[in-house]
Enzyme design. Structure first.
Site, PDB file in Angstrom:
ATOM      1  N   ARG A  13       0.844  -1.217   0.000  1.00  0.00           N
ATOM      2  CA  ARG A  13       0.000   0.000   0.000  1.00  0.00           C
ATOM      3  C   ARG A  13       0.867   1.251   0.000  1.00  0.00           C
ATOM      4  NH1 ARG A  13      -0.541   4.736   2.625  1.00  0.00           N
ATOM      5  NH2 ARG A  13      -0.001   3.662   4.552  1.00  0.00           N
ATOM      6  N   ASP A  14       1.532   1.521   1.088  1.00  0.00           N
ATOM      7  CA  ASP A  14       2.302   2.761   1.188  1.00  0.00           C
ATOM      8  C   ASP A  14       3.432   2.757   0.161  1.00  0.00           C
ATOM      9  OD1 ASP A  14       2.957   5.219   2.185  1.00  0.00           O
ATOM     10  OD2 ASP A  14       3.673   4.527   4.128  1.00  0.00           O
ATOM     11  N   HIS A 205       6.119   4.761  12.410  1.00  0.00           N
ATOM     12  CA  HIS A 205       6.005   4.672  10.934  1.00  0.00           C
ATOM     13  C   HIS A 205       6.966   5.713  10.357  1.00  0.00           C
ATOM     14  CE1 HIS A 205       3.474   4.186   7.155  1.00  0.00           C
ATOM     15  NE2 HIS A 205       4.018   5.366   6.924  1.00  0.00           N
ATOM     16  N   HIS A 207       9.572   7.204   7.589  1.00  0.00           N
ATOM     17  CA  HIS A 207      10.118   7.229   6.224  1.00  0.00           C
ATOM     18  C   HIS A 207      11.612   7.535   6.343  1.00  0.00           C
ATOM     19  CE1 HIS A 207       6.395   7.022   3.706  1.00  0.00           C
ATOM     20  NE2 HIS A 207       5.881   7.162   4.904  1.00  0.00           N
ATOM     21  N   CYS A 238       4.700   9.240  -0.469  1.00  0.00           N
ATOM     22  CA  CYS A 238       3.270   9.589  -0.375  1.00  0.00           C
ATOM     23  C   CYS A 238       2.965  10.597  -1.474  1.00  0.00           C
ATOM     24  CB  CYS A 238       2.948  10.192   0.988  1.00  0.00           C
ATOM     25  SG  CYS A 238       1.251  10.808   1.082  1.00  0.00           S
ATOM     26  N   ASN A 247       9.143   4.185   2.968  1.00  0.00           N
ATOM     27  CA  ASN A 247       9.277   3.796   4.363  1.00  0.00           C
ATOM     28  C   ASN A 247      10.621   3.131   4.528  1.00  0.00           C
ATOM     29  OD1 ASN A 247       6.100   3.638   4.295  1.00  0.00           O
ATOM     30  ND2 ASN A 247       6.800   3.598   6.408  1.00  0.00           N
TER      31      ASN A 247
HETATM   32  C1  LIG Z   1     -10.947  11.131   1.321  1.00  0.00           C
HETATM   33  C2  LIG Z   1     -11.265  11.460  -0.126  1.00  0.00           C
HETATM   34  C3  LIG Z   1     -12.158  10.405  -0.739  1.00  0.00           C
HETATM   35  C4  LIG Z   1     -12.003  12.784  -0.119  1.00  0.00           C
HETATM   36  O1  LIG Z   1     -12.065  13.290  -1.448  1.00  0.00           O
HETATM   37  P1  LIG Z   1     -13.183  14.312  -1.895  1.00  0.00           P
HETATM   38  O2  LIG Z   1     -12.897  14.706  -3.326  1.00  0.00           O
HETATM   39  O3  LIG Z   1     -13.290  15.392  -0.897  1.00  0.00           O
HETATM   40  O4  LIG Z   1     -14.461  13.373  -1.726  1.00  0.00           O
HETATM   41  P2  LIG Z   1     -15.803  13.201  -2.461  1.00  0.00           P
HETATM   42  O5  LIG Z   1     -16.693  12.521  -1.485  1.00  0.00           O
HETATM   43  O6  LIG Z   1     -16.244  14.502  -3.086  1.00  0.00           O
HETATM   44  O7  LIG Z   1     -15.454  12.133  -3.617  1.00  0.00           O
HETATM   45  C5  LIG Z   1     -14.708  12.473  -4.780  1.00  0.00           C
HETATM   46  C6  LIG Z   1     -14.795  11.314  -5.750  1.00  0.00           C
HETATM   47  O8  LIG Z   1     -14.186  10.167  -5.208  1.00  0.00           O
HETATM   48  C7  LIG Z   1     -15.154   9.112  -5.034  1.00  0.00           C
HETATM   49  N1  LIG Z   1     -14.866   8.453  -3.758  1.00  0.00           N
HETATM   50  C8  LIG Z   1     -14.956   8.982  -2.539  1.00  0.00           C
HETATM   51  N2  LIG Z   1     -14.565   8.088  -1.622  1.00  0.00           N
HETATM   52  C9  LIG Z   1     -14.209   6.970  -2.284  1.00  0.00           C
HETATM   53  C10 LIG Z   1     -13.713   5.714  -1.880  1.00  0.00           C
HETATM   54  N3  LIG Z   1     -13.493   5.425  -0.602  1.00  0.00           N
HETATM   55  N4  LIG Z   1     -13.451   4.797  -2.826  1.00  0.00           N
HETATM   56  C11 LIG Z   1     -13.675   5.078  -4.128  1.00  0.00           C
HETATM   57  N5  LIG Z   1     -14.138   6.263  -4.581  1.00  0.00           N
HETATM   58  C12 LIG Z   1     -14.403   7.199  -3.654  1.00  0.00           C
HETATM   59  C13 LIG Z   1     -16.495   9.815  -5.061  1.00  0.00           C
HETATM   60  O9  LIG Z   1     -17.499   8.929  -5.461  1.00  0.00           O
HETATM   61  C14 LIG Z   1     -16.224  10.901  -6.061  1.00  0.00           C
HETATM   62  O10 LIG Z   1     -16.208  10.343  -7.370  1.00  0.00           O
HETATM   63  P3  LIG Z   1     -16.701  11.197  -8.673  1.00  0.00           P
HETATM   64  O11 LIG Z   1     -18.138  11.507  -8.400  1.00  0.00           O
HETATM   65  O12 LIG Z   1     -15.839  12.445  -8.708  1.00  0.00           O
HETATM   66  O13 LIG Z   1     -16.440  10.260  -9.803  1.00  0.00           O
HETATM   67  C15 LIG Z   1      -9.965  11.608  -0.973  1.00  0.00           C
HETATM   68  O14 LIG Z   1      -9.283  12.761  -0.546  1.00  0.00           O
HETATM   69  C16 LIG Z   1      -9.066  10.421  -0.875  1.00  0.00           C
HETATM   70  O15 LIG Z   1      -9.398   9.346  -1.317  1.00  0.00           O
HETATM   71  N6  LIG Z   1      -7.847  10.620  -0.301  1.00  0.00           N
HETATM   72  C17 LIG Z   1      -6.912   9.530  -0.096  1.00  0.00           C
HETATM   73  C18 LIG Z   1      -5.507  10.023  -0.308  1.00  0.00           C
HETATM   74  C19 LIG Z   1      -4.524   8.914   0.001  1.00  0.00           C
HETATM   75  O16 LIG Z   1      -4.817   7.742  -0.134  1.00  0.00           O
HETATM   76  N7  LIG Z   1      -3.301   9.310   0.412  1.00  0.00           N
HETATM   77  C20 LIG Z   1      -2.264   8.378   0.731  1.00  0.00           C
HETATM   78  C21 LIG Z   1      -2.525   7.625   1.994  1.00  0.00           C
HETATM   79  S1  LIG Z   1      -2.132   8.505   3.491  1.00  0.00           S
HETATM   80  C22 LIG Z   1      -0.501   8.217   3.717  1.00  0.00           C
HETATM   81  O17 LIG Z   1       0.125   7.715   2.833  1.00  0.00           O
HETATM   82  C23 LIG Z   1       0.113   8.523   5.046  1.00  0.00           C
HETATM   83  C24 LIG Z   1       0.331   7.251   5.871  1.00  0.00           C
HETATM   84  C25 LIG Z   1      -0.998   6.592   6.256  1.00  0.00           C
HETATM   85  O18 LIG Z   1       1.050   6.287   5.129  1.00  0.00           O
HETATM   86  C26 LIG Z   1       1.091   7.571   7.143  1.00  0.00           C
HETATM   87  C27 LIG Z   1       2.257   8.534   6.949  1.00  0.00           C
HETATM   88  O19 LIG Z   1       3.264   8.197   6.300  1.00  0.00           O
HETATM   89  O20 LIG Z   1       2.131   9.643   7.481  1.00  0.00           O
END
Ligand SMILES: CC(C)(COP(=O)([O-])OP(=O)([O-])OC[C@H]1O[C@@H](n2cnc3c(N)ncnc32)[C@H](O)[C@@H]1OP(=O)([O-])[O-])[C@@H](O)C(=O)NCCC(=O)NCCSC(=O)C[C@@](C)(O)CC(=O)[O-]
Length: 285
Positions: A13-14, A205, A207, A238, A247
């Site tokens: 994933r990450d 966690h 990096h 990320c 990581n």
């Molecule tokens: C949270 C949202 C969805 C808000 O995103 P948004 O644009 O505010 O949400 P929305 O509700 O308006 O949805 C936008 C579109 O996404 C769809 N949608 C909405 N939700 C989903 C879902 N669950 N699965 C599939 N589709 C989804 C929804 O249906 C819509 O589709 P459209 O009508 O435009 O075609 C968005 O910002 C998002 O998905 N962000 C994720 C970003 C991400 O994954 N980042 C990396 C992970 S975090 C990380 O790496 C840090 C970590 C954890 O490792 C720890 C560290 O290192 O610090």
């Protein structure tokens, strides 16, 4: 021998979420299957996030459906909202994770809402996960430094970590998202958290952007942490944290733990095989 350490493998994933070239689901499945044979007990397989935001994870359901599940291994997935949680339940995830940030800038860039809004959103994710009988892990990103807001105060991390635990997360993983933490800032953070949160409820966690992840893990060990996230072959970064490297490599953490006398239960030869395959998935391979 000292007490055992859990390595939480986050490579699929990450590690892969930041790869620009789309990787076929079958190759991701192969990576997870290779990791499943190593003795790792926790593998974060994918994330059920918006494909507009992270195109690489659009095949989450296919990857979950394709993996060969091994008894004793927990297959986890990230779920930012109720839609993601429902999809993860449907796909048979063993546990899920919600992810918040200690800084407002990263929260907005990563999940398009404020920290407070994200915590409110997670309440319904927690309720649905409880109903489905799934344990929930919490992440707090940017625990010492944020790519948008700069230095992050330990008090801000404590607020978010405590909120996640209070809403039912079994553990909070502290994300040094951009690899800027130092042993000093990590120590200050863990010292501050220890007043209210026991080390058994925290994970590290780190990096490895500045090459300090292993030093920070040692500080974590000194503060009693026994769970550390790592990514096979050091895959990753990320997409919403420019410059974030992978990581810390799982192989490096295993080696450190062996040197220090902590059992990880991991077969290093099998881990090397998984790492060799993981390297073929990188865009720069
Ligand atoms: C949270 C949202 C969805 C808000 O995103 P948004 O644009 O505010 O949400 P929305 O509700 O308006 O949805 C936008 C579109 O996404 C769809 N949608 C909405 N939700 C989903 C879902 N669950 N699965 C599939 N589709 C989804 C929804 O249906 C819509 O589709 P459209 O009508 O435009 O075609 C968005 O910002 C998002 O998905 N962000 C994720 C970003 C991400 O994954 N980042 C990396 C992970 S975090 C990380 O790496 C840090 C970590 C954890 O490792 C720890 C560290 O290192 O610090």
């Amino acid at each position: 021998m000292r007490d055992p350490v859990t390595i939480f493998e986050v490579g699929p994933r990450d590690g892969l979420q930041n790869e620009q070239r789309l990787i076929p689901a079958a190759r991701k499945v192969r990576l997870v299957d290779l990791l499943s044979r190593t003795g790792l007990r926790k593998i974060e397989v994918t994330s059920f996030v918006s494909p507009n935001w992270v195109p690489q994870m659009a095949d989450a359901a296919a990857v979950m459906a394709g993996i060969d599940r091994r008894a004793g291994v927990t297959y986890a997935a990230l779920t930012p909202n109720l839609r993601g949680l429902n999809a993860a339940v449907q796909a048979g995830a063993d546990e899920v994770a919600v992810f918040a940030s200690a800084s407002e800038g990263f929260s907005r860039k990563n999940i398009n809402c404020s920290v407070a809004e994200s915590l409110a959103r997670f309440e319904e994710v927690m309720a649905a996960a409880r109903e489905a009988g799934l344990p929930v892990r919490g992440y707090v990103s940017c625990v010492t430094d944020c790519p948008y807001d700069g230095r992050v105060a330990p008090a801000a991390v404590l607020d978010v970590a405590a909120a996640l635990l209070e809403m039912g997360c079994y553990e909070v993983s502290l994300g040094d998202t951009i690899g800027a933490a130092t042993p000093e800032t990590t120590g200050a953070l863990l010292g501050h958290l220890s007043a209210r949160i026991g080390p058994e409820r925290l994970a590290g966690h780190f990096h490895d952007t500045q090459g300090r992840a292993l030093d920070n893990i040692r500080v974590g060990l000194d503060h009693g942490l026994r769970t550390f996230d790592a990514s096979v072959a050091g895959l990753g970064g990320c997409p919403y944290a420019p410059g974030a490297r992978g990581n810390v490599a799982t192989e490096a953490v295993c080696e450190l733990m062996e040197t220090l006398g902590h059992d990880t239960g991991i077969d290093r030869a099998r881990l090397s095989e998984a790492a060799a395959f993981a390297r073929t998935l990188r865009s720069d391979a």
